[in-house]
Design an enzyme around this catalytic site. Structure first.
Site, PDB file in Angstrom:
ATOM      1  N   LEU A  54      39.239  47.548  60.174  1.00  0.00           N
ATOM      2  CA  LEU A  54      38.136  46.616  59.997  1.00  0.00           C
ATOM      3  C   LEU A  54      38.458  45.296  60.689  1.00  0.00           C
ATOM      4  O   LEU A  54      39.474  44.657  60.400  1.00  0.00           O
ATOM      5  CB  LEU A  54      37.882  46.376  58.511  1.00  0.00           C
ATOM      6  CG  LEU A  54      37.498  47.612  57.690  1.00  0.00           C
ATOM      7  CD1 LEU A  54      37.299  47.247  56.231  1.00  0.00           C
ATOM      8  CD2 LEU A  54      36.259  48.283  58.240  1.00  0.00           C
TER       9      LEU A  54
ATOM     10  N   GLY B  53      43.436  43.774  57.835  1.00  0.00           N
ATOM     11  CA  GLY B  53      44.552  42.964  58.308  1.00  0.00           C
ATOM     12  C   GLY B  53      44.927  41.878  57.330  1.00  0.00           C
ATOM     13  O   GLY B  53      44.094  41.036  56.972  1.00  0.00           O
TER      14      GLY B  53
ATOM     15  N   ASP C 225      45.880  32.841  59.162  1.00  0.00           N
ATOM     16  CA  ASP C 225      46.394  32.121  60.332  1.00  0.00           C
ATOM     17  C   ASP C 225      45.511  30.961  60.772  1.00  0.00           C
ATOM     18  O   ASP C 225      45.645  30.484  61.890  1.00  0.00           O
ATOM     19  CB  ASP C 225      46.556  33.086  61.505  1.00  0.00           C
ATOM     20  CG  ASP C 225      45.217  33.632  61.992  1.00  0.00           C
ATOM     21  OD1 ASP C 225      44.260  33.626  61.198  1.00  0.00           O
ATOM     22  OD2 ASP C 225      45.134  34.049  63.156  1.00  0.00           O
TER      23      ASP C 225
ATOM     24  N   ASN D  70      42.631  30.955  61.759  1.00  0.00           N
ATOM     25  CA  ASN D  70      41.808  31.383  62.901  1.00  0.00           C
ATOM     26  C   ASN D  70      42.483  31.111  64.251  1.00  0.00           C
ATOM     27  O   ASN D  70      41.819  30.885  65.259  1.00  0.00           O
ATOM     28  CB  ASN D  70      40.445  30.699  62.859  1.00  0.00           C
ATOM     29  CG  ASN D  70      39.358  31.555  63.477  1.00  0.00           C
ATOM     30  OD1 ASN D  70      39.526  32.754  63.626  1.00  0.00           O
ATOM     31  ND2 ASN D  70      38.253  30.943  63.830  1.00  0.00           N
ATOM     32  N   ARG D  71      43.821  31.149  64.282  1.00  0.00           N
ATOM     33  CA  ARG D  71      44.530  30.907  65.537  1.00  0.00           C
ATOM     34  C   ARG D  71      44.574  32.149  66.417  1.00  0.00           C
ATOM     35  O   ARG D  71      44.450  32.052  67.636  1.00  0.00           O
ATOM     36  CB  ARG D  71      45.970  30.445  65.248  1.00  0.00           C
ATOM     37  CG  ARG D  71      46.092  29.110  64.559  1.00  0.00           C
ATOM     38  CD  ARG D  71      47.553  28.694  64.495  1.00  0.00           C
ATOM     39  NE  ARG D  71      48.380  29.682  63.826  1.00  0.00           N
ATOM     40  CZ  ARG D  71      48.637  29.693  62.538  1.00  0.00           C
ATOM     41  NH1 ARG D  71      48.120  28.757  61.749  1.00  0.00           N
ATOM     42  NH2 ARG D  71      49.409  30.610  61.982  1.00  0.00           N
ATOM     43  N   GLU D  72      44.798  33.304  65.804  1.00  0.00           N
ATOM     44  CA  GLU D  72      45.035  34.537  66.573  1.00  0.00           C
ATOM     45  C   GLU D  72      43.754  35.364  66.630  1.00  0.00           C
ATOM     46  O   GLU D  72      43.582  36.357  65.926  1.00  0.00           O
ATOM     47  CB  GLU D  72      46.168  35.343  65.925  1.00  0.00           C
ATOM     48  CG  GLU D  72      47.467  34.594  65.777  1.00  0.00           C
ATOM     49  CD  GLU D  72      48.133  34.315  67.112  1.00  0.00           C
ATOM     50  OE1 GLU D  72      47.788  35.004  68.096  1.00  0.00           O
ATOM     51  OE2 GLU D  72      48.983  33.419  67.172  1.00  0.00           O
TER      52      GLU D  72
ATOM     53  N   CYS E 110      43.977  41.747  65.519  1.00  0.00           N
ATOM     54  CA  CYS E 110      43.838  43.065  64.890  1.00  0.00           C
ATOM     55  C   CYS E 110      43.049  44.024  65.772  1.00  0.00           C
ATOM     56  O   CYS E 110      43.344  45.220  65.816  1.00  0.00           O
ATOM     57  CB  CYS E 110      43.166  42.919  63.529  1.00  0.00           C
ATOM     58  SG  CYS E 110      44.174  42.063  62.303  1.00  0.00           S
TER      59      CYS E 110
ATOM     60  N   LEU F   8      32.144  44.671  59.114  1.00  0.00           N
ATOM     61  CA  LEU F   8      31.210  44.717  58.004  1.00  0.00           C
ATOM     62  C   LEU F   8      29.839  44.208  58.453  1.00  0.00           C
ATOM     63  O   LEU F   8      29.748  43.271  59.257  1.00  0.00           O
ATOM     64  CB  LEU F   8      31.716  43.868  56.838  1.00  0.00           C
ATOM     65  CG  LEU F   8      33.004  44.335  56.159  1.00  0.00           C
ATOM     66  CD1 LEU F   8      33.375  43.387  55.027  1.00  0.00           C
ATOM     67  CD2 LEU F   8      32.874  45.748  55.636  1.00  0.00           C
TER      68      LEU F   8
ATOM     69  N   LEU G   4      36.393  35.646  55.633  1.00  0.00           N
ATOM     70  CA  LEU G   4      36.647  36.219  54.320  1.00  0.00           C
ATOM     71  C   LEU G   4      38.135  36.414  54.110  1.00  0.00           C
ATOM     72  O   LEU G   4      38.867  36.777  55.037  1.00  0.00           O
ATOM     73  CB  LEU G   4      35.930  37.563  54.176  1.00  0.00           C
ATOM     74  CG  LEU G   4      34.410  37.534  54.287  1.00  0.00           C
ATOM     75  CD1 LEU G   4      33.849  38.940  54.107  1.00  0.00           C
ATOM     76  CD2 LEU G   4      33.795  36.585  53.277  1.00  0.00           C
TER      77      LEU G   4
END
Length: 439
Positions: free
Chosen positions: A279, A299, A303, A305-307, A311, A325, A339
């Protein structure tokens, strides 16, 4: 004149040399005599007597031993001292917090008893005041795998947040109407040490949870054996049976959310793992239904939202199906939010119960995100633009929505560990780098 007296005269006539500097605690009164005195009879006797005298002279002339430079510890910064002080204060207050929680539970129960007694005195039937019986949880042949193999991408503070989310995943799965096969892949390193040390190995008492040191594919193989084993992988509930009876559509987006470069060429889908779905919000495919005997990988990445796309690339490089989703098809969010891992797990469990994505989203997604269902006459463009979910892990560190009182009902160890992790996120305990403000 004997030979012994001659040797003594020579020793007395010899000019005295300045004594070398002595180390602390080293005797200095026998060095010259031991170095110049020789026995008059025989070479063997001279050798025996000279051996200790040579070592003494060497010890006297050797430079003083100094401590290695590495032993000197550099002074700690003010922030590091503050973190240590907060950690010590948190540890010292453990008994007081446990006592306050117990008193709070007792006070609440006493208040409930008084309210119940007042209603009964007014003529209310006591049987109507009892909460409805809770149906026993049913195990279903669906596996939810939390991929914890992202330790090198997170700070210490983010790892603390992940441990809290993992604890909530266990609490949600144990309390769900339909319980899945919950697995933790990549178990080891900092997260395992934290559970073993700080959280007192509470995971040893968890039921219905699998721990795998290998990657998410090795964990998926273990989950497959459990779901299809002779002991029974769970009950085929109506929601999963409909996924078997009706073809499950895999809708692909017209524009790929996260296109990857063509070079190097990505491998095709691995037929051995057709029952594994990773997902991730970067996937061009939208998840419509959950399928039986399928492992869904989430996953465990916090982080900030750095990476982006981490995934998604991991799954594509291994030839694994991906899906996102359908939040944009059912909800409109006020801002671009992501989320937490435990939110995704709870949404999946809620869908198994109600078989409705909209109801599952509204029940789980925090109210502070301002989400609402797409109604009649409202276009879908706003929903697609404002409803971005980052399924691979979560930066929503508190993860409190939909959990009021739930951990206490599930078990005290889950509630306490979640409280410990959340408090450490707030205070920054355990973070080696600069502290970050929580959202």
């Amino acid at each position: 004149m004997s030979s012994g007296e001659g040797a003594d005269l020579v020793a007395q006539a010899a000019p005295s040399e300045p004594e070398p500097p002595q180390a602390k605690g080293t005797p200095s009164n026998t060095t010259t005599a031991q170095a110049t005195h020789h026995a008059p009879t025989g070479e063997a006797a001279s050798t025996v007597e000279d051996a200790p005298s040579v070592s003494s002279a060497t010890a006297a002339t050797a430079p003083p031993v100094t401590e290695p430079a590495a032993a000197a510890t550099p002074p700690m910064s003010k922030n590091a001292l503050k973190r240590l002080r907060r950690a010590q204060e948190w540890e010292d207050g453990k008994d007081d917090r446990r006592k306050r929680r117990k008193e709070k539970r007792q006070t609440r129960r006493e208040r409930q008893r008084e309210e119940r007694a007042a209603l009964v005195a007014q003529g209310v039937d006591p049987r109507s005041l009892a909460p409805p019986p809770r149906p026993p949880p049913t195990l279903v042949p669906v596996a939810l795998i939390v991929d914890c193999d992202f330790e090198r991408y997170m700070t210490d503070k983010e790892r603390v947040s992940l441990s809290s989310q993992v604890t909530r995943c266990y609490a949600d799965n144990r309390a769900a109407r339909y319980r899945s096969h919950l697995w933790l892949a990549g178990w080891g390193g900092a997260i395992e040490r934290r559970f073993n040390d700080v959280l007192g190995r509470q995971q040893d008492h968890w039921k219905g949870v699998g721990f795998a040191a290998g990657d998410f594919l090795a964990c998926a193989e273990l989950a497959r054996e459990k779901m299809r084993g002779s002991e029974g992988g769970g009950e085929m509930i109506p929601a999963l049976q409909r996924s078997l009876d009706e073809p499950v559509s895999w809708d692909v987006a017209e524009r790929e959310p996260f296109p990857l470069p063509d070079e190097p060429a990505l491998p095709p889908l691995d037929e051995r793992y057709r029952d594994v779905v990773y997902l991730t919000s970067e996937s061009p495919y939208t998840l419509q239904r959950l399928e039986p005997h399928t492992s869904y990988v989430i996953g465990g990445l916090v982080d900030k939202n750095r990476e982006k796309g981490l995934c998604y690339r991991r799954a594509r490089e291994r030839g694994i199906r991906t899906a996102r989703l359908p939040i944009g098809e059912f909800m409109v969010l006020k801002s671009r939010q992501i989320l937490a891992t435990n939110h995704v797990v709870e949404i999946m469990l809620k869908w198994l119960e109600c078989e409705d994505w909209g109801e599952a989203f509204m029940a789980v997604i925090p109210k502070r995100k301002g989400g609402k269902l797409i109604g009649e006459g409202e276009g879908g463009e706003g929903g697609e633009e404002g409803a971005e979910e980052r399924v691979e892990g979560g930066d929503d560190e508190d993860g409190e929505a939909g959990h009021d009182g739930k951990e206490e009902e599930v078990g005290g160890e889950a509630a306490e560990s979640a409280e410990v992790a959340n408090a450490e996120v707030i205070t920054g305990v355990g973070a080696e780098g600069a502290t970050q403000d929580t959202q």
